[in-house]
Design an enzyme around this catalytic site. Sequence first.
Site, PDB file in Angstrom:
ATOM      1  CG  ASP A  82     -23.718 -33.382   4.715  1.00 31.12           C
ATOM      2  OD1 ASP A  82     -23.729 -34.623   4.658  1.00 31.12           O
ATOM      3  OD2 ASP A  82     -24.212 -32.729   5.670  1.00 31.12           O
ATOM      4  CG  HIS A 177     -29.636 -34.336  10.121  1.00 31.38           C
ATOM      5  ND1 HIS A 177     -30.294 -35.125   9.228  1.00 31.38           N
ATOM      6  CD2 HIS A 177     -28.322 -34.487   9.855  1.00 31.38           C
ATOM      7  CE1 HIS A 177     -29.428 -35.724   8.429  1.00 31.38           C
ATOM      8  NE2 HIS A 177     -28.211 -35.366   8.795  1.00 31.38           N
ATOM      9  N   GLY A 178     -30.040 -31.970  13.886  1.00 32.36           N
ATOM     10  CA  GLY A 178     -30.584 -30.904  14.726  1.00 32.36           C
ATOM     11  C   GLY A 178     -30.482 -31.238  16.201  1.00 32.36           C
ATOM     12  CG  HIS A 206     -25.406 -38.185   8.483  1.00 32.91           C
ATOM     13  ND1 HIS A 206     -25.622 -37.176   7.576  1.00 32.91           N
ATOM     14  CD2 HIS A 206     -24.561 -39.042   7.891  1.00 32.91           C
ATOM     15  CE1 HIS A 206     -24.941 -37.430   6.474  1.00 32.91           C
ATOM     16  NE2 HIS A 206     -24.283 -38.561   6.630  1.00 32.91           N
ATOM     17  N   GLY A 207     -25.977 -36.469  12.372  1.00 41.00           N
ATOM     18  CA  GLY A 207     -26.685 -35.996  13.564  1.00 41.00           C
ATOM     19  C   GLY A 207     -25.818 -36.038  14.809  1.00 41.00           C
ATOM     20  N   GLY A 208     -24.568 -35.599  14.652  1.00 43.64           N
ATOM     21  CA  GLY A 208     -23.612 -35.687  15.775  1.00 43.64           C
ATOM     22  C   GLY A 208     -23.944 -34.778  16.953  1.00 43.64           C
ATOM     23  CG  ASN A 228     -21.689 -35.952   8.703  1.00 46.16           C
ATOM     24  OD1 ASN A 228     -20.539 -36.321   8.497  1.00 46.16           O
ATOM     25  ND2 ASN A 228     -22.647 -36.048   7.803  1.00 46.16           N
TER      26      ASN A 228
END
Length: 275
Positions: A82, A177-178, A206-208, A228
């Site tokens: 990743d 993210h986060g 991304h950033g699920g 993700n």
Amino acid sequence: MSLTNMRTLLKKARAQGRAVGAFSVSSVDMICGVIAAAEAMNTPVILQVAQVRLPHSPLHVIGPAMLSAARNAAVPVGVHLDHGMTEDCIRQALEIGFTSVMFDGSRLPMEENIARTQAVIRMAEKYGASVEAEIGVVGKTESGQPLTAQCADPEDAVRFVQETGVDALAVAIGNAHGVYEGTPELRFDVLESMQGRCGGCALVLHGGTGITPQNFRRAISLGMHKINIATASFMAVHRAAQGAEDYFDMSARMRAAAQAVAMEHINIFGKEAFA
Ligand code: 13P
């Protein structure tokens, strides 16, 4: 069964209208927890580790462990690097046997992102591996560094896919993210204008962590077939470790927590319908 190329996993997920959960792992407990979830749900998963996490989990140690877990799994499992930032790290993952790598050139000018993704694709082809790239800016890096989110331009996405032939493309649509501050506002209109224009390329979310089940389903219906999850797992594993009686109790709790997070997400992303 077992170790399977990301291209194959995503093609099938797309045909079945679901997404493959890509779960970040950083220890044997987390690897075993995610595999246990995939086996319990009888559904493929992707095990992934981000380049920025390698100081905690060296690639030459965690990589072979991820691959061995995938090879011995009762369901198809992909092993993915990743947010690969350097060609050296990407080459190392390919040498170890990863079935896919991400080259994250999202902060580069578009021309350079395209050219370097093309070079990574040529490198990965020699290993039979698939490639993910990224455009737009996802708010916050994988390690929590703040970034100003910037939605991907649908025309850039179409051009990027046409010029590179990349297998999967992460597109920023207001995700981060986060942990989100407030409710994430995802720009589904951006996905709508990409629909049907990216050929065989699967889009990646991304950033699920923190996205609602309803929004996950909507993103899947609009072409996002790899999702993700990292922070939700790391937080759950950390919480589970608190108050453990001894190391082995802690290890069991951490594994169970990683499994529970993965199962919860697989339930939303959809289960494989085996032929
Ligand atoms: P979260 O940490 O928000 O779950 O994002 C994971 C991710 O996108 C890894 O690339």
